[in-house]
Scaffold this motif. Structure first.
Motif, PDB file in Angstrom:
ATOM      1  N   ASP A 114       0.861  -0.988   0.047  1.00 57.32           N
ATOM      2  CA  ASP A 114      -0.203   0.456  -0.144  1.00 57.32           C
ATOM      3  C   ASP A 114       0.778   1.355   0.082  1.00 57.32           C
ATOM      4  OD1 ASP A 114      -2.266  -1.571  -0.033  1.00 57.32           O
ATOM      5  OD2 ASP A 114      -2.346  -1.526   2.289  1.00 57.32           O
ATOM      6  N   GLY A 115       1.861   1.275  -0.763  1.00 60.14           N
ATOM      7  CA  GLY A 115       3.205   2.531  -1.124  1.00 60.14           C
ATOM      8  C   GLY A 115       3.287   2.282  -0.394  1.00 60.14           C
ATOM      9  N   ARG A 116       4.208   1.819   1.305  1.00 56.93           N
ATOM     10  CA  ARG A 116       4.637   1.904   2.049  1.00 56.93           C
ATOM     11  C   ARG A 116       5.544   0.853   2.486  1.00 56.93           C
ATOM     12  NH1 ARG A 116       0.459   3.606   7.384  1.00 56.93           N
ATOM     13  NH2 ARG A 116      -0.252   5.311   6.243  1.00 56.93           N
ATOM     14  N   PRO A 117       6.875   1.204   2.716  1.00 54.03           N
ATOM     15  CA  PRO A 117       8.367   0.303   3.106  1.00 54.03           C
ATOM     16  C   PRO A 117       7.277  -1.473   4.008  1.00 54.03           C
ATOM     17  CG  PRO A 117       9.144   2.289   2.915  1.00 54.03           C
ATOM     18  CD  PRO A 117       7.196   2.425   2.870  1.00 54.03           C
ATOM     19  N   PHE A 118       7.659  -2.743   3.547  1.00 58.33           N
ATOM     20  CA  PHE A 118       6.891  -3.536   4.219  1.00 58.33           C
ATOM     21  C   PHE A 118       7.910  -4.513   4.391  1.00 58.33           C
ATOM     22  CE2 PHE A 118       5.569  -7.807   4.048  1.00 58.33           C
ATOM     23  CZ  PHE A 118       4.113  -7.771   4.984  1.00 58.33           C
ATOM     24  N   ARG A 119       9.336  -4.808   3.850  1.00 62.24           N
ATOM     25  CA  ARG A 119       9.996  -5.728   3.925  1.00 62.24           C
ATOM     26  C   ARG A 119      11.162  -5.422   2.897  1.00 62.24           C
ATOM     27  NH1 ARG A 119       7.349 -11.535   3.868  1.00 62.24           N
ATOM     28  NH2 ARG A 119       6.747  -9.960   6.010  1.00 62.24           N
ATOM     29  N   ALA A 120      12.432  -5.666   3.841  1.00 61.22           N
ATOM     30  CA  ALA A 120      13.212  -5.776   2.715  1.00 61.22           C
ATOM     31  C   ALA A 120      14.753  -5.987   2.106  1.00 61.22           C
ATOM     32  CB  ALA A 120      14.221  -4.473   2.531  1.00 61.22           C
ATOM     33  N   TYR A 121      15.591  -7.214   2.023  1.00 63.93           N
ATOM     34  CA  TYR A 121      16.959  -7.392   2.029  1.00 63.93           C
ATOM     35  C   TYR A 121      17.832  -7.518   0.960  1.00 63.93           C
ATOM     36  CZ  TYR A 121      12.986 -11.475   3.373  1.00 63.93           C
ATOM     37  OH  TYR A 121      11.862 -11.921   3.945  1.00 63.93           O
ATOM     38  N   VAL A 122      18.765  -7.305   2.008  1.00 61.50           N
ATOM     39  CA  VAL A 122      19.978  -7.084   1.026  1.00 61.50           C
ATOM     40  C   VAL A 122      21.281  -8.184   0.696  1.00 61.50           C
ATOM     41  CG1 VAL A 122      21.205  -5.987   3.119  1.00 61.50           C
ATOM     42  CG2 VAL A 122      21.945  -5.286   0.908  1.00 61.50           C
ATOM     43  N   GLY A 123      22.245  -8.114  -0.312  1.00 61.50           N
ATOM     44  CA  GLY A 123      23.414  -8.985   0.405  1.00 61.50           C
ATOM     45  C   GLY A 123      23.292  -9.098  -1.223  1.00 61.50           C
ATOM     46  N   SER A 124      24.562 -10.571  -1.402  1.00 58.96           N
ATOM     47  CA  SER A 124      24.929 -11.056  -2.808  1.00 58.96           C
ATOM     48  C   SER A 124      24.501 -11.186  -4.117  1.00 58.96           C
ATOM     49  CB  SER A 124      25.723 -11.681  -2.697  1.00 58.96           C
ATOM     50  OG  SER A 124      25.227 -13.235  -2.604  1.00 58.96           O
ATOM     51  N   ALA A 125      22.905 -12.050  -4.250  1.00 58.02           N
ATOM     52  CA  ALA A 125      22.222 -12.346  -4.907  1.00 58.02           C
ATOM     53  C   ALA A 125      22.125 -10.879  -6.095  1.00 58.02           C
ATOM     54  CB  ALA A 125      20.540 -13.005  -4.538  1.00 58.02           C
ATOM     55  N   ASN A 126      22.553 -11.058  -7.509  1.00 58.59           N
ATOM     56  CA  ASN A 126      21.499 -10.219  -8.759  1.00 58.59           C
ATOM     57  C   ASN A 126      20.329 -10.643  -8.836  1.00 58.59           C
ATOM     58  OD1 ASN A 126      23.654  -8.596  -9.619  1.00 58.59           O
ATOM     59  ND2 ASN A 126      25.332  -9.958  -9.569  1.00 58.59           N
ATOM     60  N   TYR A 127      19.967 -10.223  -9.720  1.00 60.46           N
ATOM     61  CA  TYR A 127      18.310 -10.066 -10.207  1.00 60.46           C
ATOM     62  C   TYR A 127      18.790 -10.907 -11.494  1.00 60.46           C
ATOM     63  CZ  TYR A 127      13.061  -9.799 -11.188  1.00 60.46           C
ATOM     64  OH  TYR A 127      11.462  -9.979 -11.401  1.00 60.46           O
ATOM     65  N   THR A 128      18.860 -12.737 -11.450  1.00 54.78           N
ATOM     66  CA  THR A 128      18.856 -13.288 -12.349  1.00 54.78           C
ATOM     67  C   THR A 128      18.518 -15.038 -11.861  1.00 54.78           C
ATOM     68  OG1 THR A 128      21.457 -13.665 -11.519  1.00 54.78           O
ATOM     69  CG2 THR A 128      20.830 -11.959 -12.874  1.00 54.78           C
ATOM     70  N   GLN A 129      18.310 -15.955 -13.123  1.00 53.71           N
ATOM     71  CA  GLN A 129      17.755 -16.940 -12.361  1.00 53.71           C
ATOM     72  C   GLN A 129      19.090 -17.490 -11.574  1.00 53.71           C
ATOM     73  OE1 GLN A 129      14.500 -18.461 -15.447  1.00 53.71           O
ATOM     74  NE2 GLN A 129      16.516 -17.914 -16.447  1.00 53.71           N
ATOM     75  N   ALA A 130      20.451 -17.310 -11.987  1.00 52.79           N
ATOM     76  CA  ALA A 130      20.835 -18.377 -11.939  1.00 52.79           C
ATOM     77  C   ALA A 130      21.708 -18.021 -10.139  1.00 52.79           C
ATOM     78  CB  ALA A 130      22.996 -18.013 -12.603  1.00 52.79           C
ATOM     79  N   ALA A 131      21.692 -16.682 -10.135  1.00 54.00           N
ATOM     80  CA  ALA A 131      21.645 -16.329  -8.326  1.00 54.00           C
ATOM     81  C   ALA A 131      20.611 -17.209  -7.638  1.00 54.00           C
ATOM     82  CB  ALA A 131      21.988 -15.082  -8.087  1.00 54.00           C
ATOM     83  N   PHE A 132      19.315 -17.279  -8.146  1.00 56.77           N
ATOM     84  CA  PHE A 132      18.540 -17.241  -7.278  1.00 56.77           C
ATOM     85  C   PHE A 132      17.862 -19.087  -7.712  1.00 56.77           C
ATOM     86  CE2 PHE A 132      17.649 -12.821  -6.953  1.00 56.77           C
ATOM     87  CZ  PHE A 132      16.815 -13.118  -5.110  1.00 56.77           C
TER      88      PHE A 132
END
Length: 329
Positions: free
Chosen positions: A108-126
């Motif tokens: 609803d337009g407000r920060p809810f949950r967040a993650y930071v780290g090494s994984a790029n937004y690629t299929q290989a990374a996940f």
């Protein structure tokens, strides 16, 4: 908390089940096949569609493959498709390159949950085959960081974006020339030939190129199609499995996103919409949109098979021409 396993569900799907409706991503590197996989996975799991806003941080520094750039633009242009989550893509074009990775969910337009780290937004990374780390972080701080980076970006479909970032050939063996053809250097590239006919030597009814034509009058899009994949080739490792998406560059300079699916990995389809492959093949063959394709139609065209060349784990070249591809010497 530090997370090492189950990252796909934890970071990319579970927040939707918990009510999040928008995902903002900063990723040093990213691919359109990952975005396509993510959207399809949301639908396959019968989750509500979300808005995905992606910022790619390293393309001005390292360049970006033409196929990836075109893939992002195609996803953006498809925002009115009923089967696709709304998607935007921006590239960092000012200031220092951005190598960080952050996944910010909003509700609803407000920060809810967040993650930071090494994984790029690629299929290989996940994928389970890659070791990556992600850590939950303060979503408000993540929002501040995202906004800071976004102020230095340009949308991927901006009229002048190709003057700002360096675009690279999709693969070293491919060169895009002035003519609408792609020269193929076949040295060292593995290939397979897949028939569009059944084992009986004819086209299928309710299968293959005529997947959308059912004898029981089940209402389906008549363009729905798949390319049959023999079990021996499916098991060979030539194509990525586990429903991973891959890019196919065609001999007539089109670009498709495909995946292997169905029980036994027996079919190659266009995962976001099964009719896209059928539309493409019918257009090449020269039959009407949605028409039942006969064996004679294929013979009149000049081919009853397609050839796939494996460029890397996520990029393939598909030849459906009636002339041999031009080889560079």
């Amino acid at each position: 908390m530090l997370y090492r396993t189950g990252l796909r569900d934890l970071v990319l799907i579970k927040p939707i089940r918990d009510g999040a409706d928008q995902l903002k991503i900063v990723s040093g590197y990213a691919t359109h096949t990952m975005a396509s996989w993510h959207m399809t996975e949301i639908l396959d799991q019968k989750q509500d569609m979300i808005e995905i806003n992606l910022i790619v941080g390293m393309c001005r520094f390292d360049g970006l493959a033409i196929s990836v750039h075109n893939g992002f633009k195609d996803l953006v242009s498809g925002n009115n498709r009923a089967y696709q989550s709304p998607f935007t893509c921006q590239y960092v074009t000012e200031g220092p390159p951005v190598h960080s990775k952050i996944y910010l969910w909003e509700k609803d337009g407000r920060p809810f949950r967040a993650y930071v780290g090494s994984a790029n937004y690629t299929q290989a990374a996940f994928s389970p085959a890659r070791s990556e780390l992600l850590h939950d972080c303060d979503p408000n701080q993540a929002r501040e960081y995202y906004d800071l980076i976004e102020s230095r970006t340009t949308y991927c479909n901006h009229a002048e974006i190709e003057d700002v970032i360096m675009l690279k050939p999709a693969h070293p063996v491919l060169s895009v020339e002035e003519s609408p053809s792609i020269s193929l250097s076949g040295a060292g590239i593995s290939k397979v030939k897949l028939s569009l006919l059944t084992n009986r030597g004819d086209v299928g009814f309710g299968s293959g190129i005529n997947w959308g034509h059912r004898r029981n009058r089940t209402k389906r899009n008549p363009n729905e199609a798949y390319i049959p994949l023999p079990a021996k080739i499916a098991r060979s490792g030539f194509f990525p499995l586990e429903r991973r998406h891959f890019t196919v560059l065609t001999d007539d300079q089109k670009q498709l996103i495909l995946r292997v699916q169905q029980d036994g990995d027996k079919a190659i389809t266009t995962p976001q919409n099964n009719s896209l492959l059928g539309e493409y093949l019918r257009n090449r063959i020269g039959v009407a949109n949605g028409a039942f394709v006969t064996k004679q139609d294929l013979l009149n065209y000049g081919r009853t098979d397609v050839t796939f060349y494996k460029l890397d784990e996520e990029q393939f070249y598909m030849d459906f021409s009636t002339e041999k591809p031009q080889l560079e010497i």
